[in-house]
Scaffold this motif. Structure first.
Motif, mmCIF file in Angstrom:
data_model
loop_
_atom_site.group_PDB
_atom_site.id
_atom_site.type_symbol
_atom_site.label_atom_id
_atom_site.label_comp_id
_atom_site.label_asym_id
_atom_site.label_seq_id
_atom_site.Cartn_x
_atom_site.Cartn_y
_atom_site.Cartn_z
ATOM 1 N N GLU A 1 43.536 42.140 47.614
ATOM 2 C CA GLU A 1 42.446 41.239 47.231
ATOM 3 C C GLU A 1 41.091 41.820 47.630
ATOM 4 O O GLU A 1 40.133 41.743 46.872
ATOM 5 N N ARG A 2 41.007 42.425 48.807
ATOM 6 C CA ARG A 2 39.745 43.055 49.235
ATOM 7 C C ARG A 2 39.352 44.175 48.277
ATOM 8 O O ARG A 2 38.179 44.311 47.919
ATOM 9 N N LEU A 3 40.317 44.972 47.851
ATOM 10 C CA LEU A 3 40.022 46.068 46.924
ATOM 11 C C LEU A 3 39.597 45.541 45.555
ATOM 12 O O LEU A 3 38.699 46.097 44.922
ATOM 13 N N ARG A 4 40.237 44.481 45.116
ATOM 14 C CA ARG A 4 39.845 43.861 43.841
ATOM 15 C C ARG A 4 38.412 43.346 43.930
ATOM 16 O O ARG A 4 37.598 43.578 43.027
ATOM 17 N N LEU A 5 38.086 42.694 45.026
ATOM 18 C CA LEU A 5 36.727 42.174 45.208
ATOM 19 C C LEU A 5 35.717 43.309 45.355
ATOM 20 O O LEU A 5 34.587 43.212 44.866
ATOM 21 N N PHE A 6 36.107 44.389 46.024
ATOM 22 C CA PHE A 6 35.206 45.533 46.151
ATOM 23 C C PHE A 6 34.883 46.110 44.775
ATOM 24 O O PHE A 6 33.734 46.478 44.505
ATOM 25 N N THR B 1 32.265 36.848 54.655
ATOM 26 C CA THR B 1 33.543 37.236 54.055
ATOM 27 C C THR B 1 33.265 38.121 52.845
ATOM 28 O O THR B 1 32.154 38.113 52.294
ATOM 29 N N CYS B 2 34.293 38.830 52.409
ATOM 30 C CA CYS B 2 34.130 39.669 51.219
ATOM 31 C C CYS B 2 33.900 38.800 49.980
ATOM 32 O O CYS B 2 33.156 39.191 49.078
ATOM 33 N N HIS B 3 34.487 37.611 49.951
ATOM 34 C CA HIS B 3 34.258 36.698 48.826
ATOM 35 C C HIS B 3 32.773 36.323 48.736
ATOM 36 O O HIS B 3 32.183 36.327 47.650
ATOM 37 N N GLN B 4 32.181 35.999 49.878
ATOM 38 C CA GLN B 4 30.758 35.641 49.897
ATOM 39 C C GLN B 4 29.883 36.820 49.499
ATOM 40 O O GLN B 4 28.906 36.652 48.765
ATOM 41 N N MET B 5 30.229 38.021 49.971
ATOM 42 C CA MET B 5 29.417 39.195 49.641
ATOM 43 C C MET B 5 29.432 39.454 48.144
ATOM 44 O O MET B 5 28.389 39.728 47.540
ATOM 45 N N VAL B 6 30.590 39.358 47.528
ATOM 46 C CA VAL B 6 30.675 39.579 46.078
ATOM 47 C C VAL B 6 29.814 38.556 45.347
ATOM 48 O O VAL B 6 29.065 38.902 44.431
ATOM 49 N N MET B 7 29.888 37.306 45.749
ATOM 50 C CA MET B 7 29.094 36.261 45.111
ATOM 51 C C MET B 7 27.591 36.560 45.248
ATOM 52 O O MET B 7 26.839 36.445 44.281
ATOM 53 N N LEU B 8 27.165 36.978 46.425
ATOM 54 C CA LEU B 8 25.740 37.280 46.640
ATOM 55 C C LEU B 8 25.292 38.475 45.799
ATOM 56 O O LEU B 8 24.189 38.471 45.249
ATOM 57 N N ARG C 1 34.771 44.469 41.971
ATOM 58 C CA ARG C 1 33.802 43.537 41.379
ATOM 59 C C ARG C 1 32.416 43.751 41.959
ATOM 60 O O ARG C 1 31.413 43.754 41.235
ATOM 61 N N ALA C 2 32.340 43.942 43.287
ATOM 62 C CA ALA C 2 31.047 44.175 43.934
ATOM 63 C C ALA C 2 30.410 45.456 43.414
ATOM 64 O O ALA C 2 29.209 45.503 43.129
ATOM 65 N N LEU C 3 31.204 46.494 43.261
ATOM 66 C CA LEU C 3 30.699 47.779 42.771
ATOM 67 C C LEU C 3 30.130 47.639 41.364
ATOM 68 O O LEU C 3 29.050 48.160 41.061
ATOM 69 N N THR C 4 30.813 46.914 40.505
ATOM 70 C CA THR C 4 30.315 46.668 39.146
ATOM 71 C C THR C 4 28.979 45.935 39.184
ATOM 72 O O THR C 4 28.039 46.300 38.465
ATOM 73 N N LEU D 1 31.281 54.113 46.246
ATOM 74 C CA LEU D 1 29.857 53.740 46.306
ATOM 75 C C LEU D 1 28.975 54.937 45.974
ATOM 76 O O LEU D 1 28.009 54.819 45.220
ATOM 77 N N ALA D 2 29.303 56.091 46.544
ATOM 78 C CA ALA D 2 28.498 57.292 46.324
ATOM 79 C C ALA D 2 28.578 57.771 44.880
ATOM 80 O O ALA D 2 27.593 58.272 44.330
ATOM 81 N N ARG D 3 29.735 57.617 44.251
ATOM 82 C CA ARG D 3 29.931 58.091 42.883
ATOM 83 C C ARG D 3 28.937 57.438 41.919
ATOM 84 O O ARG D 3 28.458 58.083 40.984
ATOM 85 N N TYR D 4 28.643 56.177 42.124
ATOM 86 C CA TYR D 4 27.795 55.450 41.174
ATOM 87 C C TYR D 4 26.352 55.285 41.636
ATOM 88 O O TYR D 4 25.540 54.739 40.908
#
Length: 164
Positions: free
Chosen positions: A113-118, A77-84, A120-123, A156-159
Motif C-alpha cells: 500500500e505504501r508503494l502504491r501511494l508513493f 501518514t503516507c495517505h495524508q501526504m498523497v492527499m496534500l 500516486r505521489a510521484l505522479t 524521485l530523481a528519475r523524474y
C-alpha cells in the motif's frame, strides 16, 4: 546566504540531504514567500515558523506579508501526504515538500500500500512541478530501510528536473 537555487516550473527539483539542509530550505522558502503564495507540505514535522521568520528578516524589514502567504500543512501518514501533494498539483502554486519519505515509513501500513501511494505521489509531484516551482526534500533512509528508500529516491530523481 541561500545555497539552494529557487526552483522553476517545468519539473520539480529534488534535494536529497540530511537534516542539516534545513537552514538552506528555510532560506529558499523565504525567497519563494517574498514572491508569491507558498504551500509547505511537512512530512517529518520539521517546519519551524521561527526559522522562516529569521530567514525573512535577513531579507526584509516587514515580514508579515510574506508570512501570511505561507500555508503550512503537516502530513503524519503516507495517505495524508498523497492527499496534500494532489491538492498542491491542483492549486498550481509554488510548494515545498519537506521530508517526503518520512511518511512512507509507517509500518502500520502494508508495504504494498505504501508503494502504491508513493506511485500516486510521484505522479502528482510531476504534475505539480509542471505548473509551479516545487522543491522536494528527501532524507535518505529516514523512516525507511535502505532497501525501501533507495528505490524511492531513484524514482524521485528519475523524474526531477534538477537533483542535488
Amino acid at each position: 546566504m541561500q545555497m539552494i537555487p529557487l526552483p522553476t516550473p517545468g519539473a520539480y527539483s529534488l534535494l536529497i540531504a540530511p537534516r542539516e539542509a534545513l537552514p538552506g530550505l528555510f532560506e529558499l522558502a523565504a525567497g519563494l514567500a517574498l514572491q508569491a503564495p507558498l504551500r509547505v507540505l511537512d512530512g517529518g514535522n520539521v517546519f519551524n515558523v521561527y526559522d522562516l521568520a529569521r530567514a525573512l528578516r535577513r531579507r526584509v524589514e516587514d515580514i508579515q506579508p510574506a508570512l501570511q502567504r505561507v500555508e503550512l500543512a503537516r502530513a503524519f501518514t503516507c495517505h495524508q501526504m498523497v492527499m496534500l501533494i494532489e491538492e498542491a498539483a491542483q492549486a498550481r502554486t509554488p510548494a515545498l515538500v519537506l521530508d517526503l519519505l518520512a511518511t512512507f515509513g509507517d509500518e502500520g501500513v502494508r508495504l504494498h500500500e505504501r508503494l502504491r501511494l508513493f506511485t500516486r505521489a510521484l505522479t502528482s509531484l510531476r504534475q505539480a512541478g509542471q505548473h509551479a516551482p516545487l522543491l522536494v526534500w528527501a532524507r535518505p533512509n529516514h523512516g525507511l530501510t535502505p532497501g525501501q528508500s533507495a528505490p524511492m529516491l531513484r524514482a524521485l530523481a528519475r523524474y526531477a528536473g534538477q537533483v542535488w
